[in-house]
Design an enzyme around this catalytic site. Structure first.
Site, short mmCIF file in Angstrom:
data_model
loop_
_atom_site.label_atom_id
_atom_site.label_comp_id
_atom_site.label_asym_id
_atom_site.label_seq_id
_atom_site.Cartn_x
_atom_site.Cartn_y
_atom_site.Cartn_z
N HIS A 1 0.88 -1.18 0.00
CA HIS A 1 0.00 0.00 0.00
C HIS A 1 0.92 1.22 0.00
O HIS A 1 2.03 1.16 0.53
CB HIS A 1 -0.82 -0.07 1.29
CG HIS A 1 -1.88 0.98 1.44
ND1 HIS A 1 -1.60 2.26 1.83
CD2 HIS A 1 -3.23 0.93 1.28
CE1 HIS A 1 -2.73 2.96 1.90
NE2 HIS A 1 -3.73 2.17 1.57
N ASP B 1 3.31 -3.81 8.13
CA ASP B 1 2.07 -3.07 7.97
C ASP B 1 0.93 -4.06 8.22
O ASP B 1 0.62 -4.90 7.37
CB ASP B 1 2.02 -2.51 6.53
CG ASP B 1 0.66 -1.95 6.16
OD1 ASP B 1 -0.28 -2.07 6.97
OD2 ASP B 1 0.54 -1.40 5.05
N GLN C 1 -4.43 -4.78 7.34
CA GLN C 1 -5.48 -5.72 6.91
C GLN C 1 -5.45 -7.03 7.69
O GLN C 1 -6.24 -7.93 7.40
CB GLN C 1 -5.33 -6.02 5.41
CG GLN C 1 -5.46 -4.81 4.51
CD GLN C 1 -6.87 -4.23 4.49
OE1 GLN C 1 -7.84 -4.87 4.92
NE2 GLN C 1 -7.00 -3.02 4.02
N LYS D 1 -10.05 -0.50 10.86
CA LYS D 1 -10.14 -1.75 10.09
C LYS D 1 -10.34 -2.94 11.03
O LYS D 1 -10.27 -4.09 10.62
CB LYS D 1 -8.88 -1.94 9.24
CG LYS D 1 -8.74 -0.83 8.17
CD LYS D 1 -7.63 -1.11 7.24
CE LYS D 1 -7.17 0.11 6.47
NZ LYS D 1 -8.03 0.46 5.33
N CYS E 1 -4.74 2.42 -3.56
CA CYS E 1 -3.49 2.96 -2.99
C CYS E 1 -2.34 1.98 -3.21
O CYS E 1 -1.49 1.81 -2.31
CB CYS E 1 -3.64 3.29 -1.51
SG CYS E 1 -4.95 4.44 -1.16
C1 LIG Z 1 -2.42 -2.56 3.64
C2 LIG Z 1 -2.73 -1.19 4.12
N1 LIG Z 1 -1.77 -0.46 4.70
C3 LIG Z 1 -1.99 0.78 5.17
C4 LIG Z 1 -3.23 1.35 5.07
C5 LIG Z 1 -3.42 2.72 5.60
O1 LIG Z 1 -4.35 2.74 6.64
P1 LIG Z 1 -4.88 4.14 7.21
O2 LIG Z 1 -5.47 4.86 6.02
O3 LIG Z 1 -5.93 3.73 8.19
O4 LIG Z 1 -3.74 4.84 7.80
C6 LIG Z 1 -4.27 0.64 4.45
C7 LIG Z 1 -5.59 1.26 4.26
O5 LIG Z 1 -6.34 0.91 3.40
C8 LIG Z 1 -4.01 -0.66 3.98
O6 LIG Z 1 -4.96 -1.39 3.39
#
Ligand SMILES: Cc1ncc(COP(=O)(O)O)c(C=O)c1O
Length: 412
Positions: free
Chosen positions: A124, A201, A204, A227, A367
């Site tokens: 992401h 990260d 998910q 999430k 993203c």
């Molecule tokens: C794999 C992953 N990493 C990071 C993020 C970023 O999360 P946030 O927008 O809550 O900071 C997301 C959000 O969709 C994600 O799916």
């Protein structure tokens, strides 16, 4: 193991009773944000009614109550991810903020010219751009672990890419596009063998699979509340104590100091030196309630049910002619996040038709633009499931896709 009581769970989520475009709401955008159960909504509401105040400042009764609530949740998060100490839990505004904190603090101090940062081809933007920009600032080299044809991490490539020059490996635990669960422990052991740190990260993964940061051997683990059944605007950065202690703050202001004079300042202990300013206290309260809710259902029940949904959805989606599914086509080491495209139909057009049927999915690059480029597309439709979704939701999704197919064929 307790069988999941899906009707009871669905009753806990008031929004699921809503109609969308006169149709029953089928919420399949859980990889973006999951809905909140009554327990979480009530916990936030009760905090505002009964204990609303700032934390770690005033000494009056209400402020003490708010501080106790806030610190109780820190302890709960520590247990939830099996961190060794509460000082390793930093509250942030979300996963993005957590990952940027590591890049701006640890990265700024410990990455130098010629060092290598290794990430994966399925990141992401939140776990890509902080490292990309750090590498540019420091003249370090950014390397990517490639994927196998079925959308899993190529561990042979990982072993090649992680070398004695590697200082940091960063990887997504579960891909928000492909749904694949990455072998974090194996990556961490490759990283540690060469003296690099492992950043994960977990956006998910948390709320879907049990997380044990010590067992995973993660040095940093980032995630968002929204999430995992909690509100938006709250998240966590887990970091190993000895690493956090060596790091300098990146945000300055109230709460994070020990002493301040006109020209110099010293910092509070961890985790507080990374929590400048007033935090999202009600959000933290909601995060605590979300953890209680997940524990009540149990991760064994959740993972087993998500596995069933994954099998069922893959079987159904695979039967749709002209549908390309990106990511593994078996449920092994995979969560129910499905990205797909219908032949010649733009992802946004398909998502619009699905929306008219009450089926809420996301269309776009999710993203993850570099991954889209690797897949040879500019966008996909993504249907992502959670514990309140049912096999009936899968049927309705499939019917809606078939309807869209007919609609566009008629238009030709
Ligand atoms: C794999 C992953 N990493 C990071 C993020 C970023 O999360 P946030 O927008 O809550 O900071 C997301 C959000 O969709 C994600 O799916």
């Amino acid at each position: 193991m307790d069988k999941i009581d899906i009707e009871k769970i669905r009753n806990d989520f008031p929004i699921l009773k809503k109609k969308i475009n006169d149709e029953k709401l089928i919420y399949l955008d859980n990889a973006a944000t999951v809905q909140m159960p009554k327990e979480v909504l009530t916990a936030c509401d009760t905090f505002y009614h009964d204990a609303y105040s700032n934390v770690h400042r005033s000494s009056h009764t209400l402020a003490i109550k708010a501080t106790q609530i806030y610190e109780t949740v820190r302890k709960k998060v520590q247990k939830f991810i099996n961190a060794a100490d509460t000082s390793e839990i930093i509250f942030t505004s979300g996963c993005t903020a957590s990952l940027n904190l590591v890049a701006l603090s640890w990265g700024e101090s410990f990455i130098s010219a010629g060092d290598e940062i290794v990430i994966t081809a399925m990141e992401h933007h939140s776990n890509l751009i902080p490292w990309q920009q750090l590498a540019l600032r420091k003249k370090a080299k950014l390397k990517f672990i490639e994927l196998t044809p079925d959308g899993r991490l190529d561990m042979n490539d990982a072993a090649q890419k992680i070398t004695s020059k590697t200082k940091l490996v960063a990887a997504v635990h579960v891909s928000n596009v492909l749904g694949v669960i990455n072998p974090i422990k194996k990556l961490a052991s490759l990283a540690h063998k060469v003296g690099a740190i492992m950043v994960v990260d977990g956006a998910q993964a948390v709320g879907h699979i049990p997380i044990d940061v010590q067992q995973l051997e993660a040095d940093f683990y980032a995630f968002s509340g929204h999430k995992m059944l909690a509100p938006t605007g709250v998240g966590v950065l887990y970091g190993r104590k000895y690493l956090l202690e060596k790091m300098t703050p990146v945000m300055y202001g109230g709460e994070m100091i020990e002493h301040v004079s006109r020209f110099t300042s010293s910092w509070a202990e961890i985790p507080f030196k990374f929590e400048a300013g007033t935090p999202n206290i009600a959000g933290v309260r909601g995060l605590g309630a979300a953890i209680d809710y997940l524990n009540k259902i149990s991760f064994q029940t959740i993972t087993e049910y998500e596995q069933e949904l994954t099998d069922c959805a893959l079987n159904a989606l695979k039967k749709i002619t002209a549908l390309t599914i990106y990511g593994p086509l078996t449920s092994k080491e995979r969560l129910p996040i499905f990205s797909f495209n219908l032949d010649k139909i733009h992802a946004h057009d398909l998502a619009t038709i699905l929306d008219a049927e009450g089926v809420e999915v996301r269309a776009g690059h999710h993203c993850a633009e570099p991954l889209m480029t690797d897949l040879g597309v500019i966008a996909t439709v993504r249907a992502s499931f959670y514990i309140y979704n049912t096999e009936k939701d899968i049927d309705i999704l499939v019917e809606a896709i078939e309807k869209a197919k007919d609609f566009f064929n008629h238009g030709n």
